[in-house]
Design an enzyme around this catalytic site. Structure first.
Site, PDB file in Angstrom:
ATOM      1  N   CYS A 123       3.084  -4.803   6.631  1.00  0.00           N
ATOM      2  CA  CYS A 123       2.763  -4.553   5.228  1.00  0.00           C
ATOM      3  C   CYS A 123       3.974  -4.002   4.483  1.00  0.00           C
ATOM      4  CB  CYS A 123       1.599  -3.564   5.109  1.00  0.00           C
ATOM      5  SG  CYS A 123       0.014  -4.263   5.602  1.00  0.00           S
ATOM      6  N   HIS A 182       0.819  -1.216   0.000  1.00  0.00           N
ATOM      7  CA  HIS A 182       0.000   0.000   0.000  1.00  0.00           C
ATOM      8  C   HIS A 182       0.845   1.255   0.000  1.00  0.00           C
ATOM      9  CE1 HIS A 182       0.606   0.890   4.299  1.00  0.00           C
ATOM     10  NE2 HIS A 182       0.468  -0.414   4.525  1.00  0.00           N
TER      11      HIS A 182
END
Length: 112
Positions: free
Chosen positions: A87, A71
């Site tokens: 992440c 992301h």
């Protein structure tokens, strides 16, 4: 982009987009902090969401490992560091470009 795949090299803090065996793009990334290390292994992109809100920047590419994804970020100074909750974090313009080049089902390998 047919026959493409993503390799994330945690030690280099880089994400590579490959077409076949040829690297077509390379992006710097932030990875999981020591206490929340990024998972290693083979996954696939299972969903794509522009403007997901919160700290996820311009785009979310969800992985087949629940709660993990590639992301954007609202903190660009974090790129290149071990700071996320696991992440793979990218500059917003980079993740937006990547999202346009990959599809759901694209293989993602995260290696130490």
């Amino acid at each position: 982009m047919p026959n493409n795949r993503i390799i994330v090299d945690l030690s280099e803090r880089k994400l590579y987009l490959l077409e076949g065996d040829r690297t077509v793009k390379m992006y710097p990334v932030a990875i999981g902090a020591l206490a929340a290390a990024s998972p290693t292994g083979r996954f696939t992109i299972v969903n794509k969401a522009p403007h997901p809100g919160g700290p996820f920047g311009a785009y979310w590419l969800g992985l087949s490992k629940p709660h993990y994804g590639i992301h954007g970020t609202n903190n660009p100074s974090s790129i290149g560091k071990r700071v996320s909750h696991g992440c793979i974090r990218m500059y917003n313009q980079d993740v937006t470009e990547l999202a346009g080049l990959v599809s759901i089902g694209t293989p993602v390998q995260i290696r130490p």
